[in-house]
Design an enzyme around this catalytic site. Structure first.
Site, PDB file in Angstrom:
ATOM      1  N   ASN A   1      46.291  34.260  40.177  1.00  0.00           N
ATOM      2  CA  ASN A   1      47.110  35.264  40.847  1.00  0.00           C
ATOM      3  C   ASN A   1      46.921  35.048  42.341  1.00  0.00           C
ATOM      4  O   ASN A   1      45.893  35.419  42.896  1.00  0.00           O
ATOM      5  CB  ASN A   1      46.661  36.671  40.422  1.00  0.00           C
ATOM      6  CG  ASN A   1      47.359  37.753  41.224  1.00  0.00           C
ATOM      7  OD1 ASN A   1      48.320  37.486  41.945  1.00  0.00           O
ATOM      8  ND2 ASN A   1      46.872  38.986  41.091  1.00  0.00           N
TER       9      ASN A   1
ATOM     10  N   LYS B   1      48.412  36.398  44.736  1.00  0.00           N
ATOM     11  CA  LYS B   1      48.652  37.599  45.548  1.00  0.00           C
ATOM     12  C   LYS B   1      49.538  37.252  46.745  1.00  0.00           C
ATOM     13  O   LYS B   1      50.362  36.354  46.634  1.00  0.00           O
ATOM     14  CB  LYS B   1      47.320  38.233  45.955  1.00  0.00           C
ATOM     15  CG  LYS B   1      46.414  38.448  44.735  1.00  0.00           C
ATOM     16  CD  LYS B   1      45.260  39.360  44.965  1.00  0.00           C
ATOM     17  CE  LYS B   1      44.487  39.492  43.659  1.00  0.00           C
ATOM     18  NZ  LYS B   1      43.386  40.447  43.755  1.00  0.00           N
TER      19      LYS B   1
ATOM     20  N   GLU C   1      46.628  46.526  42.107  1.00  0.00           N
ATOM     21  CA  GLU C   1      47.062  46.658  43.510  1.00  0.00           C
ATOM     22  C   GLU C   1      48.449  47.286  43.584  1.00  0.00           C
ATOM     23  O   GLU C   1      48.748  48.033  44.522  1.00  0.00           O
ATOM     24  CB  GLU C   1      47.022  45.283  44.202  1.00  0.00           C
ATOM     25  CG  GLU C   1      45.592  44.884  44.542  1.00  0.00           C
ATOM     26  CD  GLU C   1      45.319  43.384  44.511  1.00  0.00           C
ATOM     27  OE1 GLU C   1      46.273  42.588  44.582  1.00  0.00           O
ATOM     28  OE2 GLU C   1      44.130  43.014  44.409  1.00  0.00           O
TER      29      GLU C   1
ATOM     30  N   GLU D   1      41.218  44.212  33.792  1.00  0.00           N
ATOM     31  CA  GLU D   1      40.715  44.022  35.149  1.00  0.00           C
ATOM     32  C   GLU D   1      40.098  45.317  35.672  1.00  0.00           C
ATOM     33  O   GLU D   1      40.824  46.191  36.177  1.00  0.00           O
ATOM     34  CB  GLU D   1      41.861  43.600  36.084  1.00  0.00           C
ATOM     35  CG  GLU D   1      42.501  42.288  35.699  1.00  0.00           C
ATOM     36  CD  GLU D   1      43.114  41.585  36.903  1.00  0.00           C
ATOM     37  OE1 GLU D   1      42.751  40.433  37.143  1.00  0.00           O
ATOM     38  OE2 GLU D   1      43.929  42.205  37.621  1.00  0.00           O
TER      39      GLU D   1
ATOM     40  N   GLY E   1      38.321  41.431  43.674  1.00  0.00           N
ATOM     41  CA  GLY E   1      38.167  41.045  45.078  1.00  0.00           C
ATOM     42  C   GLY E   1      36.877  41.521  45.706  1.00  0.00           C
ATOM     43  O   GLY E   1      36.704  41.454  46.916  1.00  0.00           O
TER      44      GLY E   1
ATOM     45  N   SER F   1      36.971  39.050  40.068  1.00  0.00           N
ATOM     46  CA  SER F   1      35.930  38.178  40.617  1.00  0.00           C
ATOM     47  C   SER F   1      35.439  37.132  39.615  1.00  0.00           C
ATOM     48  O   SER F   1      34.268  36.757  39.616  1.00  0.00           O
ATOM     49  CB  SER F   1      34.760  39.005  41.158  1.00  0.00           C
ATOM     50  OG  SER F   1      35.200  39.851  42.218  1.00  0.00           O
TER      51      SER F   1
HETATM   52  P1  PGA Z   1      39.891  38.427  42.092  1.00  0.00           P
HETATM   53  O1  PGA Z   1      41.314  39.034  41.686  1.00  0.00           O
HETATM   54  O2  PGA Z   1      39.633  37.279  41.169  1.00  0.00           O
HETATM   55  O3  PGA Z   1      40.064  37.994  43.522  1.00  0.00           O
HETATM   56  O4  PGA Z   1      38.894  39.510  41.925  1.00  0.00           O
HETATM   57  C1  PGA Z   1      41.671  39.153  40.348  1.00  0.00           C
HETATM   58  C2  PGA Z   1      43.011  39.825  40.226  1.00  0.00           C
HETATM   59  O5  PGA Z   1      43.301  40.716  41.031  1.00  0.00           O
HETATM   60  O6  PGA Z   1      43.814  39.487  39.347  1.00  0.00           O
END
Ligand code: PGA
Length: 254
Positions: free
Chosen positions: A12, A14, A100, A170, A176, A216
């Site tokens: 992802n 983002k 998000e 998640e 993040g 993460s």
């Molecule tokens: P991250 O994001 O691996 O940076 O924690 C995961 C996600 O939001 O899908």
């Protein structure tokens, strides 16, 4: 009958990468994951990057995903993108209900359900995100929250479409933050989600559905998480922007 589920490793990106940067990144990712057969590799890219990445991944093992989809077929929805528009660009997967979007863009369980249905009706695979916030975990209502989100996201989704549904667990507190759920915590909640599917669609459907962990996940912790019985892949943010790290995660899915 083998009940072994095929793992799906999805990046992802983002809101990162301009179209020219995206082309470069996906080229580097492909160079690292070339020839991967043991799992599906997906990159979910910003909408504006879709044409460039679609061209770059054509004929490769890397599949293309989007990060959101509108629920209407077409019409007066300024700034939105429909499932058919995504399909027409070669998109196969779409993330729905990422935390998000729930947190910053007013996404609700109802709109998650509508988006998932629109994606599925267009033949896209919907990666539906669910997950509790830290205070909800601390209150001991993780199972309740995640079950509720899963049930509402799948309201009115027929069993025939389930093959195109992926649930991504998640935990919001792990996204993040560098704070990952432990293998056991993640597996436990993915198991709870699988039970929700069993209750609604039957045991066989529950055995088949792909449930990812996200939050993460990185080159170091992926092997442990991906070895758990109920975890069938990952939705990866930060680490998906680093081709070598992403490739380690893809290999860990073996
Ligand atoms: P991250 O994001 O691996 O940076 O924690 C995961 C996600 O939001 O899908």
């Amino acid at each position: 009958m083998s009940t072994k589920r095929r793992k799906v490793i999805a990046g992802n990106w983002k809101m990162n990468m301009t179209p020219s940067e995206a082309k470069e990144l996906v080229k580097n990712i492909y160079a690292e994951v070339k020839g991967t057969k043991h799992c599906d590799v997906v990159v979910c890219v910003p909408a504006i990057d879709i044409p460039a990445v679609a061209q770059a991944v054509r004929g490769t093992c890397v599949k293309l995903g989007a990060q959101n989809v509108h629920f209407a077929e077409k019409g007066a929805y300024t700034g939105e993108i429909s499932a058919n528009m995504l399909k027409d660009c070669g998109v196969e997967y779409v993330i729905v209900g990422h935390s998000e979007r729930r947190q910053y863009f007013g996404e609700t369980d109802e709109t998650v359900n509508k988006r998932a249905k629109a994606a599925l009706d267009a033949g896209l695979t919907a990666i539906i995100c669910v997950g509790e916030q830290l205070w909800e975990r601390e209150c001991g209502i993780t199972a309740e929250i995640v079950s509720r989100q899963t049930k509402l996201a799948l309201y009115d989704v027929p069993a025939e479409q389930l093959a195109k549904v992926i649930i991504a667990y998640e935990p919001v507190w792990a996204i993040g933050t560098g704070k990952t759920a432990t293998d056991e915590q993640a597996d436990e909640v993915c198991g709870i989600i699988r039970q929700v599917i069993a209750d609604k669609y039957g045991k066989d459907a529950a055995k088949k559905i792909v449930i990812q962990y996200g939050g993460s996940m990185n080159a170091k912790n992926a092997a442990g998480l991906l070895s758990m019985a109920n975890i069938d892949g990952g939705l990866i943010g930060g680490a998906s922007l680093k081709p070598a790290d992403f490739a380690v995660i893809v290999k860990a899915a073996q």
